[in-house]
Design a protein around this motif. Structure first.
Motif, PDB file in Angstrom:
ATOM      1  N   THR A  26      38.280  47.396  39.319  1.00  0.00           N
ATOM      2  CA  THR A  26      39.176  46.434  39.954  1.00  0.00           C
ATOM      3  C   THR A  26      39.616  46.994  41.298  1.00  0.00           C
ATOM      4  N   TRP A  30      41.957  42.570  44.805  1.00  0.00           N
ATOM      5  CA  TRP A  30      41.761  41.532  43.769  1.00  0.00           C
ATOM      6  C   TRP A  30      43.079  41.252  43.057  1.00  0.00           C
ATOM      7  N   ARG A  34      45.003  37.669  43.429  1.00  0.00           N
ATOM      8  CA  ARG A  34      44.906  36.778  42.268  1.00  0.00           C
ATOM      9  C   ARG A  34      46.180  36.709  41.446  1.00  0.00           C
ATOM     10  N   CYS A 108      57.029  34.993  26.026  1.00  0.00           N
ATOM     11  CA  CYS A 108      57.668  35.081  27.342  1.00  0.00           C
ATOM     12  C   CYS A 108      58.836  34.120  27.510  1.00  0.00           C
ATOM     13  N   ARG A 147      40.125  44.753  32.274  1.00  0.00           N
ATOM     14  CA  ARG A 147      40.741  44.472  33.584  1.00  0.00           C
ATOM     15  C   ARG A 147      41.336  43.075  33.671  1.00  0.00           C
ATOM     16  N   ARG A 148      40.913  42.160  32.763  1.00  0.00           N
ATOM     17  CA  ARG A 148      41.420  40.784  32.829  1.00  0.00           C
ATOM     18  C   ARG A 148      42.848  40.676  32.305  1.00  0.00           C
ATOM     19  N   MET A 205      43.208  36.770  26.122  1.00  0.00           N
ATOM     20  CA  MET A 205      43.779  35.685  26.925  1.00  0.00           C
ATOM     21  C   MET A 205      42.693  34.899  27.640  1.00  0.00           C
ATOM     22  N   GLY A 207      42.587  33.210  30.593  1.00  0.00           N
ATOM     23  CA  GLY A 207      43.489  33.183  31.742  1.00  0.00           C
ATOM     24  C   GLY A 207      43.647  31.824  32.394  1.00  0.00           C
ATOM     25  N   GLN A 208      42.523  31.113  32.567  1.00  0.00           N
ATOM     26  CA  GLN A 208      42.628  29.836  33.288  1.00  0.00           C
ATOM     27  C   GLN A 208      43.338  28.768  32.458  1.00  0.00           C
ATOM     28  N   HIS A 242      59.517  32.567  35.263  1.00  0.00           N
ATOM     29  CA  HIS A 242      58.803  33.655  34.580  1.00  0.00           C
ATOM     30  C   HIS A 242      57.782  34.263  35.549  1.00  0.00           C
ATOM     31  N   ALA A 244      54.754  35.610  35.837  1.00  0.00           N
ATOM     32  CA  ALA A 244      53.435  35.842  35.227  1.00  0.00           C
ATOM     33  C   ALA A 244      52.343  35.981  36.284  1.00  0.00           C
ATOM     34  N   ASN A 245      52.453  35.176  37.335  1.00  0.00           N
ATOM     35  CA  ASN A 245      51.433  35.186  38.381  1.00  0.00           C
ATOM     36  C   ASN A 245      52.027  34.471  39.593  1.00  0.00           C
ATOM     37  N   ARG A 247      50.626  32.930  41.865  1.00  0.00           N
ATOM     38  CA  ARG A 247      49.975  31.638  42.126  1.00  0.00           C
ATOM     39  C   ARG A 247      50.537  30.549  41.205  1.00  0.00           C
ATOM     40  N   ASN A 272      54.370  41.344  34.754  1.00  0.00           N
ATOM     41  CA  ASN A 272      54.882  40.424  33.748  1.00  0.00           C
ATOM     42  C   ASN A 272      55.410  41.218  32.549  1.00  0.00           C
ATOM     43  N   GLY A 303      54.897  30.825  27.465  1.00  0.00           N
ATOM     44  CA  GLY A 303      54.158  31.955  26.905  1.00  0.00           C
ATOM     45  C   GLY A 303      53.374  31.602  25.668  1.00  0.00           C
TER      46      GLY A 303
HETATM   47  N1  ACO Z   1      39.755  42.958  38.868  1.00  0.00           N
HETATM   48  C1  ACO Z   1      38.613  42.508  39.370  1.00  0.00           C
HETATM   49  N2  ACO Z   1      37.984  41.439  38.882  1.00  0.00           N
HETATM   50  C2  ACO Z   1      38.530  40.804  37.830  1.00  0.00           C
HETATM   51  C3  ACO Z   1      39.733  41.228  37.250  1.00  0.00           C
HETATM   52  C4  ACO Z   1      40.351  42.359  37.823  1.00  0.00           C
HETATM   53  N3  ACO Z   1      41.516  42.860  37.357  1.00  0.00           N
HETATM   54  N4  ACO Z   1      40.039  40.407  36.242  1.00  0.00           N
HETATM   55  C5  ACO Z   1      39.060  39.489  36.177  1.00  0.00           C
HETATM   56  N5  ACO Z   1      38.141  39.737  37.125  1.00  0.00           N
HETATM   57  C6  ACO Z   1      36.911  39.009  37.403  1.00  0.00           C
HETATM   58  C7  ACO Z   1      36.385  38.282  36.214  1.00  0.00           C
HETATM   59  O1  ACO Z   1      35.621  39.156  35.412  1.00  0.00           O
HETATM   60  C8  ACO Z   1      35.582  37.202  36.862  1.00  0.00           C
HETATM   61  O2  ACO Z   1      34.349  37.745  37.251  1.00  0.00           O
HETATM   62  P1  ACO Z   1      32.976  36.929  36.991  1.00  0.00           P
HETATM   63  O3  ACO Z   1      33.126  35.686  37.805  1.00  0.00           O
HETATM   64  O4  ACO Z   1      31.943  37.891  37.474  1.00  0.00           O
HETATM   65  O5  ACO Z   1      32.947  36.675  35.522  1.00  0.00           O
HETATM   66  C9  ACO Z   1      36.347  36.880  38.131  1.00  0.00           C
HETATM   67  O6  ACO Z   1      37.210  37.997  38.365  1.00  0.00           O
HETATM   68  C10 ACO Z   1      37.190  35.630  38.024  1.00  0.00           C
HETATM   69  O7  ACO Z   1      37.916  35.679  36.813  1.00  0.00           O
HETATM   70  P2  ACO Z   1      38.881  34.531  36.407  1.00  0.00           P
HETATM   71  O8  ACO Z   1      39.423  34.796  35.044  1.00  0.00           O
HETATM   72  O9  ACO Z   1      38.213  33.215  36.639  1.00  0.00           O
HETATM   73  O10 ACO Z   1      40.018  34.742  37.506  1.00  0.00           O
HETATM   74  P3  ACO Z   1      41.298  33.880  37.776  1.00  0.00           P
HETATM   75  O11 ACO Z   1      41.348  33.509  39.195  1.00  0.00           O
HETATM   76  O12 ACO Z   1      41.493  32.808  36.752  1.00  0.00           O
HETATM   77  O13 ACO Z   1      42.445  34.946  37.583  1.00  0.00           O
HETATM   78  C11 ACO Z   1      44.086  35.563  35.977  1.00  0.00           C
HETATM   79  C12 ACO Z   1      42.614  35.548  36.323  1.00  0.00           C
HETATM   80  C13 ACO Z   1      44.815  36.379  37.005  1.00  0.00           C
HETATM   81  C14 ACO Z   1      44.261  36.190  34.617  1.00  0.00           C
HETATM   82  C15 ACO Z   1      44.621  34.121  35.995  1.00  0.00           C
HETATM   83  O14 ACO Z   1      43.780  33.284  35.238  1.00  0.00           O
HETATM   84  C16 ACO Z   1      46.015  34.038  35.432  1.00  0.00           C
HETATM   85  O15 ACO Z   1      46.953  34.564  35.984  1.00  0.00           O
HETATM   86  N6  ACO Z   1      46.168  33.301  34.346  1.00  0.00           N
HETATM   87  C17 ACO Z   1      47.462  33.189  33.723  1.00  0.00           C
HETATM   88  C18 ACO Z   1      47.822  34.498  33.122  1.00  0.00           C
HETATM   89  C19 ACO Z   1      49.163  34.441  32.519  1.00  0.00           C
HETATM   90  O16 ACO Z   1      50.081  33.836  32.980  1.00  0.00           O
HETATM   91  N7  ACO Z   1      49.253  35.052  31.410  1.00  0.00           N
HETATM   92  C20 ACO Z   1      50.423  35.030  30.700  1.00  0.00           C
HETATM   93  C21 ACO Z   1      50.451  36.317  30.035  1.00  0.00           C
HETATM   94  S1  ACO Z   1      51.323  36.300  28.646  1.00  0.00           S
HETATM   95  C22 ACO Z   1      52.670  35.498  28.992  1.00  0.00           C
HETATM   96  O17 ACO Z   1      53.236  35.591  30.029  1.00  0.00           O
HETATM   97  C23 ACO Z   1      53.077  34.735  27.913  1.00  0.00           C
END
Ligand code: ACO
Length: 315
Positions: A26, A30, A34, A108, A147-148, A205, A207-208, A242, A244-245, A247, A272, A303
């Motif tokens: 990572t 990134w 993101r 959350c 890393r996700r 998770m 994520g999307q 909250h 979380a992100n 964006r 988060n 959450g």
């Molecule tokens: N570093 C580099 N690359 C990464 C990372 C990282 N840390 N994480 C994912 N990638 C890659 C993926 O493998 C993918 O690669 P690929 O296209 O070769 O497969 C690419 O980046 C895109 O991945 P996406 O999952 O499509 O990325 P996205 O733009 O959706 O961002 C994220 C991911 C940040 C997790 C986003 O979806 C998100 O924030 N979702 C909500 C998360 C959230 O709110 N969670 C709540 C947690 S729990 C709670 O609060 C209740």
């Protein structure tokens, strides 16, 4: 009820994105673009219960209240080292209180669920002073090779002391069961009778899916609280969301058509921390002088569950 005092505690260890990129595929670029996270506080040698007790003490001091004066303690927590006893009971002993206490796990959105429960106690005339503590260590739930997920989280404890008042204008909660988008399994001890296959799986998770749920749920919950009170989005002075992100926060801001200055954040250096996000952000905004008496605050969180909630209150 009203919020009369706040407190928060963060672990001392700070982990930057560059530190993560030393063992994960990572980069700071990134993660920053993101998610908005630059660094996070991560539990190393601290114990979560000690952080929770310290946050509670700070909130009591801020409210000018003694632990003996509390009528109820609600603790929001997803995981900690104890399966039992409940964290709220450990906090009760740690601060020297003697009131009943209860733990909730609403991921959350725990702080807002706790406020809704407390408000019901007040409406029933059963309490005078209530302590809410959110204490979370989500960094112990994730796979640090994934890393996700692991880049998103940080740990912390936040607390609020509630006293009589009529500052809560509206609270809305919602739940919509979804066990395949944000979940974790833990392995229980074996017995001579269990033959089914059981697994230990760190936080998973989609994520999307979580992203879309979060924006939709928060926009809807906040709109419902505004509608109930007859207030407009423009009437709100601060939106404490909250963390979380960034964006997700920006998308909710766009939906509400409100200026960025109304959305204070700490995701940059906290990540988060699950249900602790809201009370920690509230405490920081209170202590740095951002919140003025009489300000209208909209708070929203979402959450795993999925669950979500929003509260509209006067500071
Ligand atoms: N570093 C580099 N690359 C990464 C990372 C990282 N840390 N994480 C994912 N990638 C890659 C993926 O493998 C993918 O690669 P690929 O296209 O070769 O497969 C690419 O980046 C895109 O991945 P996406 O999952 O499509 O990325 P996205 O733009 O959706 O961002 C994220 C991911 C940040 C997790 C986003 O979806 C998100 O924030 N979702 C909500 C998360 C959230 O709110 N969670 C709540 C947690 S729990 C709670 O609060 C209740």
């Amino acid at each position: 009820m009203k919020i009369s005092g706040t407190g928060s505690v963060l672990p001392s260890k700070v982990v930057t994105n560059d530190m993560l990129s030393q063992f994960l595929d990572t980069s700071d670029e990134w993660i920053t673009t993101r998610t908005g996270v630059k660094s996070r506080h991560v539990i190393s040698d601290e114990r979560l219960e000690d952080m929770a007790i310290e946050a509670a003490r700070k909130a009591l001091e801020d409210a000018g209240l003694r632990a003996e004066e509390l009528d109820f303690i609600i603790c929001s927590n997803v995981v900690n080292e104890y399966v039992t006893p409940q964290l709220s009971c450990i906090i009760q002993g740690g601060i020297g209180a003697s009131c009943p206490c209860i733990d909730i796990n609403c991921a959350c959105a725990g702080f807002i669920h706790a406020l809704e429960m407390a408000e019901s106690f007040y409406k029933a005339g059963r309490v005078k002073n209530v302590l809410v503590v959110c204490a979370e260590e989500p960094t112990r739930m994730t796979d640090w090779n994934d890393r996700r997920t692991c880049v998103l989280f940080g740990d912390g404890a936040g607390a609020a002391v509630l006293t009589p008042g009529d500052n809560i204008k509206s609270i809305k909660l919602s739940a919509s069961s979804s066990t395949d988008k944000l979940w974790q399994y833990r392995l229980l001890h074996p017995t001579p009778y269990v033959t089914k296959e059981e697994v230990d799986v760190p936080l998973q998770m989609k994520g999307q899916d979580v992203f879309k749920f979060a924006v939709k749920a928060a926009s809807k919950d906040i709109t419902r609280t505004l509608k109930e009170t007859g207030l407009q989005a423009d009437d709100v002075d601060h939106y404490l969301l909250h963390q979380a992100n960034i964006r997700i926060i920006n998308a909710i801001q766009d939906y509400l058509e409100q200026p960025a200055e109304k959305f204070p954040t700490n995701i940059e250096d906290h990540g988060n921390s699950s249900s602790s996000c809201c009370p920690i952000l509230l405490d920081e905004c209170s202590r740095n002088g951002l919140l003025k008496r009489g300000d209208i605050i909209a708070m929203s969180a979402f959450g795993a569950g999925f669950v979500s909630g929003a509260v509209l209150f006067e500071w």
